[in-house]
Scaffold this motif. Structure first.
Motif, PDB file in Angstrom:
ATOM      1  N   CYS A 119      29.140  17.998  18.918  1.00 38.34           N
ATOM      2  CA  CYS A 119      30.006  16.827  18.799  1.00 38.34           C
ATOM      3  C   CYS A 119      31.049  17.101  17.731  1.00 38.34           C
ATOM      4  N   CYS A 122      30.204  13.931  14.845  1.00 32.95           N
ATOM      5  CA  CYS A 122      28.972  13.873  14.042  1.00 32.95           C
ATOM      6  C   CYS A 122      28.250  15.226  14.007  1.00 32.95           C
ATOM      7  N   CYS A 144      29.611  12.036  23.145  1.00 36.54           N
ATOM      8  CA  CYS A 144      28.393  12.210  22.357  1.00 36.54           C
ATOM      9  C   CYS A 144      27.485  10.996  22.550  1.00 36.54           C
ATOM     10  N   CYS A 147      27.181   9.201  18.905  1.00 30.17           N
ATOM     11  CA  CYS A 147      28.276   8.506  18.205  1.00 30.17           C
ATOM     12  C   CYS A 147      29.492   8.242  19.088  1.00 30.17           C
TER      13      CYS A 147
HETATM   14 ZN    ZN Z   1      28.531  12.593  17.769  1.00 23.86          ZN
END
Ligand code: ZN
Length: 241
Positions: A119, A122, A144, A147
């Motif tokens: 990602c 994050c 993701c 997040c």
């Molecule tokens: Zn993420």
């Protein structure tokens, strides 16, 4: 007597026998096709959903995840199993050294791995097969799950820095090794080229195994031009413990 540390730097040439083309090298596919290069250039990828959709389709179609290790990858793993301390520094993202049996902790992937996604927000990571299954199921740009951020392959894109930890470890190994073997790399892309120079500067025996001349041939103690699939097993069996 302490066994000499062998550092093996591998480039695209070690994986061509496994059916994986040279994407990233100076004459590689990406460099010859500006549109394809955009798919692996961080800025374009982050800015343009269409680029991301095409990237996911390309990842689905790519052969890298189905490729098998070849005789050269197996020879490296066998050398390590024989008791010789071996570290692999690879420019490849195909994971074939590990599939051939090299312990993952002894393989430094300078350009990351195509076998994982990451990602961009994050930094969560996971198996690429999981992300591709979502694409297969209809998500053309899967976000993701943690997040909602943009996912990409865990390879180093153009415009992205190399992982400083991996780079630091690669430098330390290049300085410490007694033998440095560059296999299937043109030694024209950084940091690979610099690592060969660092090893030679610190007294390592430098061996270049590559079909084409490299800028380090003059500094090498040995240059091997024969096909990697036969030359490398022969060379490494001479180093086995
Ligand atoms: Zn993420």
């Amino acid at each position: 007597m302490t066994r000499p540390l062998v550092a093996l730097l591998s480039g695209a040439g070690i994986s061509t026998d496994s059916g994986i083309p040279d994407y990233r090298g100076p004459g590689g596919l990406w460099r010859r096709d500006p549109e394809a290069e955009k798919l692996v250039t961080y800025e374009y990828y982050m800015d343009d959903p269409e680029i991301r959709r095409r990237s996911w389709q390309l990842r689905r179609a790519t052969a890298a995840l189905n490729a098998e290790p070849n005789a050269a990858h197996r020879a490296v793993a066998e050398l390590e199993r024989s008791g010789v301390p071996v570290r692999v520094l690879t420019q490849n993202v195909d994971g074939l050294h590990q599939l051939a049996g090299m312990p993952a902790r002894k393989v430094l992937e300078l350009h990351g791995t195509a076998r994982k996604f990451v990602c961009t927000r994050c930094h969560a990571r996971g198996p690429m097969t999981d992300a591709l299954a979502r694409v297969e199921a209809g998500e053309d740009d899967p976000p993701c799950l943690a997040c909602g951020g943009i996912l990409k392959s865990a390879t180093v894109f153009f415009g992205e820095p190399l992982d400083p930890v991996v780079l630091g470890d690669a430098l330390a190994i290049s300085k410490a090794c007694q033998v440095f073997i560059a296999v299937g790399s043109t030694l024209q892309v950084q940091p690979a080229a610099a690592l060969a120079g660092v090893a030679a500067d610190h007294g390592a025996r430098l061996i270049v195994v590559n079909a084409e001349p490299t800028p380090y041939d003059d500094r090498a103690d040995e240059v091997v031009r024969e096909p990697i699939g036969t030359a490398l097993p022969k060379l490494l069996s001479g180093l086995a413990a």
